[in-house]
Design a protein around this motif. Structure first.
Motif, PDB file in Angstrom:
ATOM      1  N   GLU A 103       5.008   8.041  -5.369  1.00  0.00           N
ATOM      2  CA  GLU A 103       5.726   9.082  -6.105  1.00  0.00           C
ATOM      3  C   GLU A 103       4.852  10.312  -6.313  1.00  0.00           C
ATOM      4  OE1 GLU A 103       7.372   7.648  -9.708  1.00  0.00           O
ATOM      5  OE2 GLU A 103       8.673   6.159  -8.740  1.00  0.00           O
ATOM      6  N   ASP A 104       3.552  10.108  -6.421  1.00  0.00           N
ATOM      7  CA  ASP A 104       2.618  11.214  -6.611  1.00  0.00           C
ATOM      8  C   ASP A 104       1.238  10.734  -6.176  1.00  0.00           C
ATOM      9  OD1 ASP A 104       1.303   9.868  -8.930  1.00  0.00           O
ATOM     10  OD2 ASP A 104       3.240  10.275  -9.880  1.00  0.00           O
ATOM     11  N   PRO A 105       0.283  11.644  -5.968  1.00  0.00           N
ATOM     12  CA  PRO A 105      -1.051  11.234  -5.510  1.00  0.00           C
ATOM     13  C   PRO A 105      -1.738  10.245  -6.436  1.00  0.00           C
ATOM     14  CG  PRO A 105      -0.771  13.598  -5.250  1.00  0.00           C
ATOM     15  CD  PRO A 105       0.420  13.113  -6.026  1.00  0.00           C
ATOM     16  N   ASP A 106      -1.457  10.327  -7.731  1.00  0.00           N
ATOM     17  CA  ASP A 106      -2.133   9.458  -8.688  1.00  0.00           C
ATOM     18  C   ASP A 106      -1.764   7.994  -8.498  1.00  0.00           C
ATOM     19  OD1 ASP A 106      -3.901   9.272 -11.025  1.00  0.00           O
ATOM     20  OD2 ASP A 106      -2.101   8.580 -12.068  1.00  0.00           O
ATOM     21  N   SER A 107      -0.582   7.736  -7.934  1.00  0.00           N
ATOM     22  CA  SER A 107      -0.152   6.350  -7.730  1.00  0.00           C
ATOM     23  C   SER A 107      -0.370   5.885  -6.292  1.00  0.00           C
ATOM     24  CB  SER A 107       1.330   6.203  -8.098  1.00  0.00           C
ATOM     25  OG  SER A 107       2.141   7.026  -7.278  1.00  0.00           O
ATOM     26  N   ALA A 108      -1.051   6.691  -5.489  1.00  0.00           N
ATOM     27  CA  ALA A 108      -1.248   6.364  -4.075  1.00  0.00           C
ATOM     28  C   ALA A 108      -2.534   5.575  -3.857  1.00  0.00           C
ATOM     29  CB  ALA A 108      -1.291   7.646  -3.247  1.00  0.00           C
ATOM     30  N   MET A 145       0.841  -1.192   0.000  1.00  0.00           N
ATOM     31  CA  MET A 145       0.000   0.000   0.000  1.00  0.00           C
ATOM     32  C   MET A 145       0.882   1.251   0.000  1.00  0.00           C
ATOM     33  SD  MET A 145      -3.111  -1.178   0.078  1.00  0.00           S
ATOM     34  CE  MET A 145      -4.241   0.005   0.802  1.00  0.00           C
ATOM     35  N   ARG A 146       0.467   2.232  -0.778  1.00  0.00           N
ATOM     36  CA  ARG A 146       1.252   3.458  -0.901  1.00  0.00           C
ATOM     37  C   ARG A 146       0.416   4.667  -0.483  1.00  0.00           C
ATOM     38  NH1 ARG A 146       6.064   2.833  -3.397  1.00  0.00           N
ATOM     39  NH2 ARG A 146       6.418   0.813  -4.403  1.00  0.00           N
ATOM     40  N   PHE A 147       1.110   5.658   0.090  1.00  0.00           N
ATOM     41  CA  PHE A 147       0.415   6.842   0.584  1.00  0.00           C
ATOM     42  C   PHE A 147       1.088   8.107   0.072  1.00  0.00           C
ATOM     43  CE2 PHE A 147       3.872   6.246   3.560  1.00  0.00           C
ATOM     44  CZ  PHE A 147       4.275   7.537   3.882  1.00  0.00           C
ATOM     45  N   SER A 148       0.308   9.176   0.050  1.00  0.00           N
ATOM     46  CA  SER A 148       0.811  10.502  -0.292  1.00  0.00           C
ATOM     47  C   SER A 148       0.244  11.488   0.721  1.00  0.00           C
ATOM     48  CB  SER A 148       0.371  10.884  -1.712  1.00  0.00           C
ATOM     49  OG  SER A 148       0.780  12.199  -2.039  1.00  0.00           O
ATOM     50  N   VAL A 149       1.084  12.413   1.195  1.00  0.00           N
ATOM     51  CA  VAL A 149       0.654  13.403   2.180  1.00  0.00           C
ATOM     52  C   VAL A 149       0.815  14.798   1.581  1.00  0.00           C
ATOM     53  CG1 VAL A 149       0.923  14.286   4.525  1.00  0.00           C
ATOM     54  CG2 VAL A 149       1.446  11.887   4.039  1.00  0.00           C
ATOM     55  N   GLU A 150      -0.240  15.597   1.672  1.00  0.00           N
ATOM     56  CA  GLU A 150      -0.195  16.987   1.226  1.00  0.00           C
ATOM     57  C   GLU A 150      -0.478  17.886   2.425  1.00  0.00           C
ATOM     58  OE1 GLU A 150      -2.641  17.687  -2.171  1.00  0.00           O
ATOM     59  OE2 GLU A 150      -1.869  15.949  -3.276  1.00  0.00           O
ATOM     60  N   VAL A 151       0.172  19.051   2.456  1.00  0.00           N
ATOM     61  CA  VAL A 151       0.135  19.907   3.646  1.00  0.00           C
ATOM     62  C   VAL A 151      -0.338  21.307   3.286  1.00  0.00           C
ATOM     63  CG1 VAL A 151       1.447  20.794   5.603  1.00  0.00           C
ATOM     64  CG2 VAL A 151       2.110  18.628   4.553  1.00  0.00           C
ATOM     65  N   TYR A 152      -1.228  21.834   4.122  1.00  0.00           N
ATOM     66  CA  TYR A 152      -1.671  23.223   4.019  1.00  0.00           C
ATOM     67  C   TYR A 152      -1.532  23.866   5.394  1.00  0.00           C
ATOM     68  CZ  TYR A 152      -3.616  21.790  -0.443  1.00  0.00           C
ATOM     69  OH  TYR A 152      -3.756  21.309  -1.726  1.00  0.00           O
TER      70      TYR A 152
END
Length: 211
Positions: A33-38, A1-8
């Motif tokens: 690597e990017d949200p699309d692959s998460a 399983m892969r995750f992506s974290v974005e911050v505001y």
């Protein structure tokens, strides 16, 4: 399983994103690597600045709209906006799968593995000791020394979304800073909602700086 974290939002949110990455990595997740692959996209949000909140929720809606048939990365809204609005976000923004407050990050592996439509926002006293952050700001580093605020100023939402003050032990803070220095970090920022309120035993913020 892969995750992506974005911050505001603020530097504390950047630090929290590193904690989240550490918690998920410790549970066997891998960074995408990017949200699309998460398989999961986690958005760490800010409730102090209206613009940051609007951008974060807009991003969640955008990600939900980009989902492809047969592949549905789950979307978790984390942090202060999650704490402020709780389960209401699930009704307002149908593309959001999970709502997770800043004191429930340790539960993320189990939350993400479970059914969608879950809101976990109970405030606690967690200082996240024992979590190894996955840092991404080398050669600078953020070190959280305390969380929460007890001031309850009339204009400020922080105590309601970050909970009451609790300070890390000076030994834990100094050990983390020493480890970062040995690893080549040249700039370390001590973080907290109100660092001047740092208290641990007889230690105050000036004592910590002196060491």
């Amino acid at each position: 399983m892969r995750f992506s974290v974005e911050v505001y939002g603020c530097q504390m949110n950047v630090s929290d994103s590193e904690l989240i990455a550490g918690i998920l990595s410790g549970a066997g997740w891998l960074p995408a690597e990017d949200p699309d692959s998460a398989d999961a996209v986690l958005i760490v949000t800010c409730a102090v600045r209206d613009h940051a909140e609007t951008r974060a929720l807009g991003r969640a809606a955008q990600l939900a709209g980009l989902r492809r048939p047969g592949r549905r990365p789950v979307i978790a809204v984390c942090g202060c906006v999650a704490q402020e609005h709780g389960g209401d976000l699930l009704r307002r923004c149908p593309g959001i799968d999970f709502v997770v407050g800043p004191d429930r990050y340790r539960d993320l592996p189990g939350i993400l593995a479970g059914p969608s439509g879950v809101s976990e926002t109970e405030l606690g006293r967690d200082e996240y000791e024992g979590v190894e952050p996955v840092r991404r700001t080398y050669p600078s580093a953020f070190v959280s020394i305390m969380r929460g605020c007890d001031n309850f100023c009339s204009y400020c939402i922080v105590p309601y979304v970050r909970g009451r003050e609790r300070s890390r032990s000076p030994g834990a803070v100094l050990a983390e800073v020493a480890g970062l220095a040995r690893s080549g970090y040249g700039e370390i920022t001590l973080l907290g909602q109100n660092v001047n309120s740092y208290r641990s035993g007889g230690w105050r913020f000036p004592n910590l700086l002196a060491e």
